[in-house]
Write an enzyme that holds these catalytic residues in place. Structure first.
Site: not given
Length: 425
Positions: A142, A261, A275, A280, A337, A339, A365
């Site tokens: 975005p 996730h 990790c 999680q 990062d 992602r 996130k």
């Protein structure tokens, strides 16, 4: 609330060779960019942009255009906090003077947008900054870069825009904020829209995911529906584990407990203690099962925060030699990062999610999903399982990546952190 114009008007104005103003999310840059189509660039438009903006004029381009023109990244390791993909700067080789005038930059912009142009038509470095837009546009990222390319494409033009941040006329040295941008737009007859509105428009009129399969999956946390998706922009398959009715006759898609996730083979499958991913995922499934309604969206292609499995193993080598998880990625020439959550957001919308309680310790996130028309009413922290192998990793996520992790400074191997879960959760 600031009055906004329609996306339809903005698209029409772009097609007519006018500039528009596009505002991004207040949790992101919180700035308004002046945008027009690069193929419509004129000395007058460029001079107007220079007068009212920072003057750092950029030309967002479709990735295929960047490849055709040989526009390589400005720096091998992109450290821009918003992931803006700057390429090497350029000038048109012919028909310009020094390259800096409004006329010269307009010529370079039009040439960048010309489908017949080739790499040899430009000199490097120059006075115009091309940017590489993400495939999928604002549905993937975005940002103003993607908004400019989307608007040009929606107007039936070449996928190339021109953008620059509007500066405040009231507070010298600052960027103009929403109320001032509305006044500026009215004074100059410009359309004012938000990236969120552009995302919403594209979501209503386009679809970039496909629901492919659905099956019953019994787990130790009970039964879920596994719904498989593909994306037209990625050769990646994603799975949503759904419990209960998300939207339907007895549910409106509101207040859904959701975990997005990121795939982690080493943690989720092998049980790596380097990790906290495996615990999680297990905790999220347990919490959704206990709630009786919710989604655990498993995003493939996010291995190692998006750098891939083999690069992650290389990063582990560097971490064993003393680097933290951020510096290890950067030493490999990779982002800390990589992602993005645009496809995940579309999947959640397809599942019927309207508002959610997001299971995450990562505030970024929330920002990554919030720009896609999904209302996040609460961030629900996930319990943390620390051990001697991952305590430094967790501290790095807290200190350098902004994750909300408490109790780490009091950790020692024999003490559980607040909220740590056992097999009963």
């Amino acid at each position: 609330m600031t009055r906004l114009d329609s996306v339809e008007r903005a698209v029409a104005d772009i097609g007519a060779g006018k500039a528009v103003i596009v505002i991004d999310d207040e949790d992101r840059e919180n700035e308004g960019d002046l945008i027009f189509a690069a193929e419509k660039a004129t000395p007058e438009l460029v001079a107007f942009m220079v007068r009212y903006t920072s003057g750092y004029l950029c030309v967002p381009l479709d990735g295929a255009v960047c490849d055709r023109l040989g526009l390589l990244p400005m720096y091998a390791v992109n450290q821009d906090k918003h992931g803006t993909a700057y390429t090497v700067t350029v000038d048109a080789k012919n028909g310009v003077g020094t390259g800096i005038s409004a006329s010269d930059r307009a010529t370079t912009m039009r040439l960048l947008a010309d489908p017949a142009s080739v790499a040899e038509d430009f000199t490097r470095p120059g006075h115009v900054v091309p940017l590489r837009a993400k495939d999928g546009g604002v549905l993937r990222r975005p940002g103003h870069t993607e908004a400019a390319v989307d608007l040009a494409r929606m107007a039936g033009l070449q996928p190339a825009g021109a953008i620059c941040e509007i500066v405040s006329q009231k507070d010298e040295g600052s960027m103009a904020q929403t109320d001032e941008l509305r006044v500026f737009a009215d004074e100059h007859g410009l359309a004012l829209i938000t990236i969120a509105d552009l995302i919403e428009w594209r979501r209503k009129h386009e679809k970039h995911i496909e629901r492919v399969a659905e099956a019953r999956i019994p787990t130790r946390h009970g039964e879920f529906r596994a719904i498989g998706y593909t994306s037209i922009y990625e050769d990646v398959e994603h799975v949503a584990l759904v419990r209960g009715e998300i939207a339907g006759p007895n549910s409106d898609g509101d207040d859904v407990l959701v975990r997005v996730h990121s795939e982690c083979l080493t943690g989720d499958v092998f049980g790596s203690r380097r990790c906290d991913c495996g615990p999680q995922l297990d905790a999220a499934m347990a919490m959704v099962a206990r709630e009786g309604r919710g989604v655990v969206l498993y995003m493939r292609g996010h291995e190692g925060r998006g750098i891939g499995l083999l690069h992650k193993l290389q990063a582990y080598q560097l971490q064993d030699a003393g680097d933290d998880t951020v510096d290890a990625n950067l030493k490999l020439g990779l982002p800390a990062d990589a992602r993005d959550y645009g496809i995940g957001a579309q999947i959640l919308v397809d599942l019927g999610v309207r508002s959610m309680r997001l299971l995450t310790n990562n505030p970024a996130k929330r920002v990554g999903l919030d720009g896609y028309g999904l209302h996040i009413i609460e961030r629900v922290p996930l319990p943390v399982r620390a051990n001697a192998e991952n305590i430094r990793y967790l501290m790095t996520k807290r200190d350098r990546m902004g994750h909300d992790l408490t109790g780490l400074d009091d950790f020692h191997e024999s003490v559980h952190l607040p909220g740590e879960f056992g097999g009963a959760l």
